[in-house]
Design a protein around this motif. Structure first.
Motif, PDB file in Angstrom:
ATOM      1  N   GLY A  93       0.855  -1.105   0.015  1.00  0.00           N
ATOM      2  CA  GLY A  93       0.013   0.133  -0.276  1.00  0.00           C
ATOM      3  C   GLY A  93       0.438   1.630  -0.213  1.00  0.00           C
ATOM      4  O   GLY A  93       0.538   2.719   0.390  1.00  0.00           O
ATOM      5  N   ASP A  94       2.307   1.733  -0.619  1.00  0.00           N
ATOM      6  CA  ASP A  94       1.957   1.974  -0.672  1.00  0.00           C
ATOM      7  C   ASP A  94       2.978   3.683  -1.905  1.00  0.00           C
ATOM      8  O   ASP A  94       3.353   3.942  -2.389  1.00  0.00           O
ATOM      9  N   GLY A  95       2.209   2.957  -2.899  1.00  0.00           N
ATOM     10  CA  GLY A  95       2.172   3.016  -4.185  1.00  0.00           C
ATOM     11  C   GLY A  95       2.242   2.557  -4.379  1.00  0.00           C
ATOM     12  O   GLY A  95       2.615   3.488  -6.075  1.00  0.00           O
ATOM     13  N   ASP A  96       3.420   1.522  -5.200  1.00  0.00           N
ATOM     14  CA  ASP A  96       4.052   0.897  -6.167  1.00  0.00           C
ATOM     15  C   ASP A  96       3.739   0.148  -6.554  1.00  0.00           C
ATOM     16  O   ASP A  96       3.018  -0.705  -4.960  1.00  0.00           O
ATOM     17  N   LEU A  97       4.405  -0.952  -7.715  1.00  0.00           N
ATOM     18  CA  LEU A  97       3.677  -2.345  -7.759  1.00  0.00           C
ATOM     19  C   LEU A  97       4.620  -3.406  -7.287  1.00  0.00           C
ATOM     20  O   LEU A  97       6.028  -2.915  -7.163  1.00  0.00           O
ATOM     21  N   ASP A  98       4.586  -3.986  -6.754  1.00  0.00           N
ATOM     22  CA  ASP A  98       5.513  -4.564  -5.701  1.00  0.00           C
ATOM     23  C   ASP A  98       5.387  -6.210  -7.040  1.00  0.00           C
ATOM     24  O   ASP A  98       4.567  -6.417  -7.563  1.00  0.00           O
ATOM     25  N   LEU A  99       6.270  -7.115  -6.746  1.00  0.00           N
ATOM     26  CA  LEU A  99       6.021  -8.894  -7.341  1.00  0.00           C
ATOM     27  C   LEU A  99       5.523  -9.357  -6.091  1.00  0.00           C
ATOM     28  O   LEU A  99       5.964  -9.942  -5.753  1.00  0.00           O
ATOM     29  N   LEU A 100       4.412 -10.212  -6.053  1.00  0.00           N
ATOM     30  CA  LEU A 100       3.884 -12.033  -6.208  1.00  0.00           C
ATOM     31  C   LEU A 100       4.122 -13.165  -6.655  1.00  0.00           C
ATOM     32  O   LEU A 100       3.607 -12.416  -7.613  1.00  0.00           O
ATOM     33  N   VAL A 101       5.126 -13.676  -6.472  1.00  0.00           N
ATOM     34  CA  VAL A 101       5.530 -14.687  -7.627  1.00  0.00           C
ATOM     35  C   VAL A 101       5.010 -15.942  -7.196  1.00  0.00           C
ATOM     36  O   VAL A 101       5.517 -16.176  -6.088  1.00  0.00           O
ATOM     37  N   GLY A 102       4.502 -16.891  -7.058  1.00  0.00           N
ATOM     38  CA  GLY A 102       3.397 -18.773  -7.055  1.00  0.00           C
ATOM     39  C   GLY A 102       4.895 -19.846  -7.505  1.00  0.00           C
ATOM     40  O   GLY A 102       5.563 -18.933  -8.148  1.00  0.00           O
ATOM     41  N   ALA A 103       5.207 -21.026  -6.821  1.00  0.00           N
ATOM     42  CA  ALA A 103       6.441 -21.473  -6.922  1.00  0.00           C
ATOM     43  C   ALA A 103       5.619 -22.853  -7.056  1.00  0.00           C
ATOM     44  O   ALA A 103       4.972 -23.263  -7.099  1.00  0.00           O
ATOM     45  N   ALA A 104       6.758 -23.865  -7.997  1.00  0.00           N
ATOM     46  CA  ALA A 104       6.650 -24.856  -7.804  1.00  0.00           C
ATOM     47  C   ALA A 104       6.001 -25.857  -6.746  1.00  0.00           C
ATOM     48  O   ALA A 104       4.749 -26.864  -7.022  1.00  0.00           O
ATOM     49  N   ASP A 105       6.180 -25.263  -5.828  1.00  0.00           N
ATOM     50  CA  ASP A 105       6.175 -25.886  -4.897  1.00  0.00           C
ATOM     51  C   ASP A 105       4.355 -25.701  -3.834  1.00  0.00           C
ATOM     52  O   ASP A 105       4.384 -26.359  -3.057  1.00  0.00           O
ATOM     53  N   GLY A 106       3.917 -24.715  -4.666  1.00  0.00           N
ATOM     54  CA  GLY A 106       3.100 -23.990  -4.267  1.00  0.00           C
ATOM     55  C   GLY A 106       2.865 -22.909  -3.082  1.00  0.00           C
ATOM     56  O   GLY A 106       2.122 -22.727  -2.392  1.00  0.00           O
ATOM     57  N   SER A 107       4.346 -22.354  -3.040  1.00  0.00           N
ATOM     58  CA  SER A 107       4.426 -21.146  -2.219  1.00  0.00           C
ATOM     59  C   SER A 107       4.106 -20.134  -3.111  1.00  0.00           C
ATOM     60  O   SER A 107       3.976 -19.886  -3.842  1.00  0.00           O
ATOM     61  N   VAL A 108       3.963 -18.842  -1.832  1.00  0.00           N
ATOM     62  CA  VAL A 108       4.441 -17.527  -2.489  1.00  0.00           C
ATOM     63  C   VAL A 108       4.655 -16.550  -2.378  1.00  0.00           C
ATOM     64  O   VAL A 108       4.980 -16.547  -0.925  1.00  0.00           O
ATOM     65  N   ALA A 109       5.485 -16.005  -2.932  1.00  0.00           N
ATOM     66  CA  ALA A 109       6.714 -15.399  -2.418  1.00  0.00           C
ATOM     67  C   ALA A 109       6.640 -13.449  -2.819  1.00  0.00           C
ATOM     68  O   ALA A 109       5.895 -13.264  -3.535  1.00  0.00           O
ATOM     69  N   TRP A 110       6.626 -12.485  -2.187  1.00  0.00           N
ATOM     70  CA  TRP A 110       6.812 -11.346  -1.869  1.00  0.00           C
ATOM     71  C   TRP A 110       7.900 -10.645  -2.293  1.00  0.00           C
ATOM     72  O   TRP A 110       8.785 -11.028  -1.481  1.00  0.00           O
ATOM     73  N   PHE A 111       7.963 -10.075  -3.154  1.00  0.00           N
ATOM     74  CA  PHE A 111       8.977  -9.439  -3.786  1.00  0.00           C
ATOM     75  C   PHE A 111       9.235  -7.906  -3.531  1.00  0.00           C
ATOM     76  O   PHE A 111       8.077  -7.129  -4.344  1.00  0.00           O
ATOM     77  N   ARG A 112       9.326  -7.053  -2.564  1.00  0.00           N
ATOM     78  CA  ARG A 112       8.698  -5.561  -2.639  1.00  0.00           C
ATOM     79  C   ARG A 112      10.052  -5.084  -3.341  1.00  0.00           C
ATOM     80  O   ARG A 112      10.942  -4.751  -3.570  1.00  0.00           O
TER      81      ARG A 112
END
Length: 297
Positions: free
Chosen positions: A129-148
């Motif tokens: 919510g800081d006004g820019d686009l972050d990156l979220l990525v799903g993975a083969a093992d079913g996890s989800v990571a957030w890259f701020r």
């Protein structure tokens, strides 16, 4: 299929590659064409012959796409994840109405390439919510990571990934679960699902589940055991034929290969027929899981 500014079909991680064991592997939109003159493969306007000495195989790269204005210039760019777990940016160097996609480049986070282990499924959203686009990525093992995004809307800079969702599990065979369970190959979307002003997370997956079938009778159980034993008896010959077709000592004589291929196809058909008469151990599913945002965070 989307083309870039040079008129080339966008094919992240694709192309023609030599295989270590001989032959070629084509990753992308290719098709086989069997004729009286031989077997050919057509790929992006090129016509290549598949021979015993140099066989051709076709695969894909499991591309997962999200269109977003990554660089904040008012038009849509492409974020593409591939089967190896990398995420690429394909910048739109044109306009919002006249796309002109440039050369892809891998995204980086904290000085290293974004990598999630496999089957990357990218999604761009303002997660913090800081006004820019972050990156979220799903993975083969079913996890989800957030890259701020620690940069700006016009010049994104990604921090190291933080896990938002842990890995799932998947079970093939008779031990598959009877009830829904989070699986693998996660794909992500965000939305304010409950209208509280904060983004929530939707995660699609690939999973297995034991089918709800009636308990077999004693007679049916005996027949099933007979079918399984017959299938087991065919496996050694199938393995031997595969070795002759694709192994290190593969047969190169065309007539002999044709004979082996026919036997292999007939054997496969018999195995499929036997399997069709057995109850399914599991079904493939794709679930969508909702993760509501913690009110305290």
């Amino acid at each position: 299929m989307i083309k870039d500014s040079r008129g080339e079909i966008i094919n992240i991680g694709g192309g023609i590659r030599e295989r270590p064991g001989g032959g070629m592997l084509i990753a992308g939109n290719a098709r086989f064409d069997k004729t009286s003159g031989g077997t050919f493969v057509t790929y992006h306007g090129k016509r290549l012959e598949s021979t015993a000495d140099k066989p051709i195989a076709i695969t894909g790269t499991a591309s997962a796409l999200h269109a977003a204005d990554w660089d904040g210039d008012g038009d849509l760019d492409l974020l593409v994840g591939d089967i190896r777990g990398s995420v690429y940016l394909v910048p739109n160097e044109g306009t919002a109405k006249a796309y002109a996609f440039g050369k892809e480049r891998p995204l980086e986070a904290a000085g290293k390439r974004v990598h999630v282990g496999g089957d990357a499924g990218p999604f761009a959203a303002d997660w913090d919510g800081d006004g820019d686009l972050d990156l979220l990525v799903g993975a083969a093992d079913g996890s989800v990571a957030w890259f701020r995004n620690t940069g700006t809307p016009r010049a994104p800079a990604l921090a190291a990934g933080e896990q938002l969702v842990p890995p799932g599990t998947i079970t093939f065979g008779p031990d598959a679960p009877r009830e829904p369970r989070r699986g693998t190959r996660s794909k992500v979307c965000t939305a304010d699902w409950n209208g509280d002003g904060r983004l929530d997370l939707l995660v699609g997956d690939f999973a297995t589940q034991k089918p709800h079938l009636p308990e077999p009778t004693p007679e049916q159980k005996a027949e099933h055991e007979k079918l399984r034993k017959e299938m087991d008896s065919l496996r050694p010959r199938r393995t031997a034929l595969l070795g002759k077709l694709f192994g290190p000592a593969k047969v190169k004589d065309k007539d002999e290969r044709d004979t082996i291929q026919k036997e292999f196809m007939a054997l496969n058909k018999k195995v499929q027929d036997l399997r069709s008469r057995l109850p399914r151990d599991y079904d493939n599913h794709g679930w969508v899981w909702l993760f509501l945002r913690d009110k305290e965070k």
